[in-house]
Each structure stands twice: as structure tokens, then as C-alpha cells.
Write an enzyme that holds these catalytic residues in place. Structure first.
Site, PDB file in Angstrom:
ATOM      1  N   CYS A 236      -5.174   0.919   6.458  1.00  0.00           N
ATOM      2  CA  CYS A 236      -5.403   2.375   6.399  1.00  0.00           C
ATOM      3  C   CYS A 236      -6.706   2.739   5.697  1.00  0.00           C
ATOM      4  CB  CYS A 236      -4.235   3.085   5.714  1.00  0.00           C
ATOM      5  SG  CYS A 236      -4.183   2.871   3.918  1.00  0.00           S
TER       6      CYS A 236
ATOM      7  N   CYS B 102       0.855  -1.189   0.000  1.00  0.00           N
ATOM      8  CA  CYS B 102       0.000   0.000   0.000  1.00  0.00           C
ATOM      9  C   CYS B 102       0.897   1.247   0.000  1.00  0.00           C
ATOM     10  CB  CYS B 102      -0.881  -0.011   1.244  1.00  0.00           C
ATOM     11  SG  CYS B 102      -1.869   1.488   1.430  1.00  0.00           S
TER      12      CYS B 102
ATOM     13  N   CYS C  15       0.341   3.090   3.567  1.00  0.00           N
ATOM     14  CA  CYS C  15       0.764   2.615   4.897  1.00  0.00           C
ATOM     15  C   CYS C  15       1.806   1.509   4.849  1.00  0.00           C
ATOM     16  CB  CYS C  15      -0.449   2.164   5.704  1.00  0.00           C
ATOM     17  SG  CYS C  15      -1.154   0.597   5.163  1.00  0.00           S
TER      18      CYS C  15
ATOM     19  N   CYS D  54      -8.590  -5.456  -9.918  1.00  0.00           N
ATOM     20  CA  CYS D  54      -8.207  -4.397 -10.838  1.00  0.00           C
ATOM     21  C   CYS D  54      -7.784  -3.195  -9.983  1.00  0.00           C
ATOM     22  CB  CYS D  54      -9.412  -4.067 -11.718  1.00  0.00           C
ATOM     23  SG  CYS D  54      -9.068  -2.842 -12.975  1.00  0.00           S
TER      24      CYS D  54
ATOM     25  N   CYS E 240      -7.379  -1.186   1.429  1.00  0.00           N
ATOM     26  CA  CYS E 240      -6.340  -1.647   2.353  1.00  0.00           C
ATOM     27  C   CYS E 240      -6.967  -1.806   3.739  1.00  0.00           C
ATOM     28  CB  CYS E 240      -5.201  -0.628   2.399  1.00  0.00           C
ATOM     29  SG  CYS E 240      -3.974  -0.964   3.678  1.00  0.00           S
TER      30      CYS E 240
HETATM   31 FE    FE Z   1      -2.805   1.073   3.509  1.00  0.00          FE
END
Ligand code: FE
Length: 180
Positions: free
Chosen positions: A147, A99, A102, A167, A144
Site C-alpha cells: 500500500c 501493516c 493493508c 525503526c 509497505c
Molecule cells: Fe500496507
């Protein structure tokens, strides 16, 4: 001498404007939210057992300071980058996609496939603990887990073994190379 300095300054400025915005250097985020179960991966791509970590809850200004403008639009405003423009849509190195907000491991190059859509596409997340999916109109949105940043969508038209196509926006990701 003054003229040469001005020319040098102009060169530097021109060079910067042609490169596009680079994200600021990644730093571990301040973790302030409730605990969530996340699976961590070491530098060799080996998974640890899921463990409780603080979720990441920052305000808008804090997110803007961590992300590129496009990264902010995608992760925090649920925007979608233009097809075939993201840096990972045609990217074939081996490693883990984290990510960009984070640092949580989200996808592996092992699960990446060519969908022809112009967005990085995966058959599965690297660990079910690390993402969340939920309704977004007729589509299933992927976020995610740590976060709550918007990553993209998942569709039921992917290849085996899962039949799913995650996607995902390149701007939501940060690639870490690993020689599996
Ligand atoms: Fe994240």
C-alpha cells in the site's frame, strides 16, 4: 429518570474520551493497483511462496476511514509518532506485526529487539518482498510494498545478524499474536 439517563450518557461519553481513538475494525482493503509480489503468512506464521497480488491504492478519504488519525498521519503523511508513546515500543508478545493500512505482514517478534529509542525496532523485515526502502534525505525510508504506507526508517547501527535497525512507528502496525 431523565436525570439518571443524562448521568449514564455522561458516563459513557467520559469513558470514550479517556480511551483515545481505536482503529476501526480491520477489513480487507479494496485492491485496485498494479500487481506486486508479496509473501503471505498463515495463522501459524508459516510463509507461503511469494505471489502476485493487487497493490492497494486508496484516496485520502478512504484511508482516513480505515485508520486512526495518528495512523493516517504516519502511514499516509510520513509523520513520526512521539518516542515511547506507541503501543508496541515496549511490547514483547510473540507474533507478527502487519501493516495497519493493508494487513501485509511486515515484521516478526522474532526479529524485535530493545533499541532504547522508544520505537519498535527490528533487525529485519519478515520478508524482503513485503517492504520497500528508498532515500529520505540522509536516511533510508521504509514503506509497505503493497500500500506504499510510510512505516519508518532503517539505520545501519543494529545488532547482529544484519547490523540493521528498522525503526518503525507503532501507529503503522497491527499486531497479530502467534504462538511460534
Ligand atoms: Fe500496507
Amino acid at each position: 429518570m431523565t436525570t439518571r439517563r443524562h448521568a449514564l450518557a455522561l458516563l459513557v461519553l467520559t469513558g470514550c474520551s479517556n480511551q483515545g481513538p481505536e482503529p476501526p475494525p480491520f477489513t480487507e482493503p479494496t485492491a485496485t493497483g498494479p500487481l506486486v509480489e508479496i509473501t503471505d503468512f498463515d495463522a501459524n506464521g508459516k510463509a507461503s511462496p511469494p505471489a502476485s497480488v493487487s497493490s492497494v491504492r486508496l484516496d485520502g478519504e478512504q484511508w482516513r476511514a480505515r485508520l486512526t488519525p495518528l495512523g493516517f498521519s504516519v502511514l499516509r503523511m510520513s509523520d513520526t509518532e512521539l518516542a515511547f508513546t506507541g503501543k508496541y515500543s515496549n511490547h514483547h508478545e510473540t507474533g507478527i506485526y502487519q501493516c495497519a493500512g493493508c494487513g501485509t505482514a511486515l515484521f516478526s517478534s522474532k526479529d524485535k529487539f530493545e533499541s532504547g529509542t522508544g520505537w519498535p525496532s527490528f533487525t529485519a523485515p519478515i520478508a524482503a518482498t513485503n517492504i520497500q526502502d528508498g532515500e529520505d534525505g540522509s536516511r533510508r525510508e521504509v514503506r509497505c510494498h503493497r500500500c506504499y504506507g510510510h512505516l519508518g526508517h532503517v539505520f545501519p547501527d543494529g545488532p547482529p545478524p544484519t547490523g540493521l535497525r528498522y525503526c518503525i512507528n507503532s501507529a503503522a502496525l497491527r499486531f497479530v499474536k502467534i504462538n511460534f
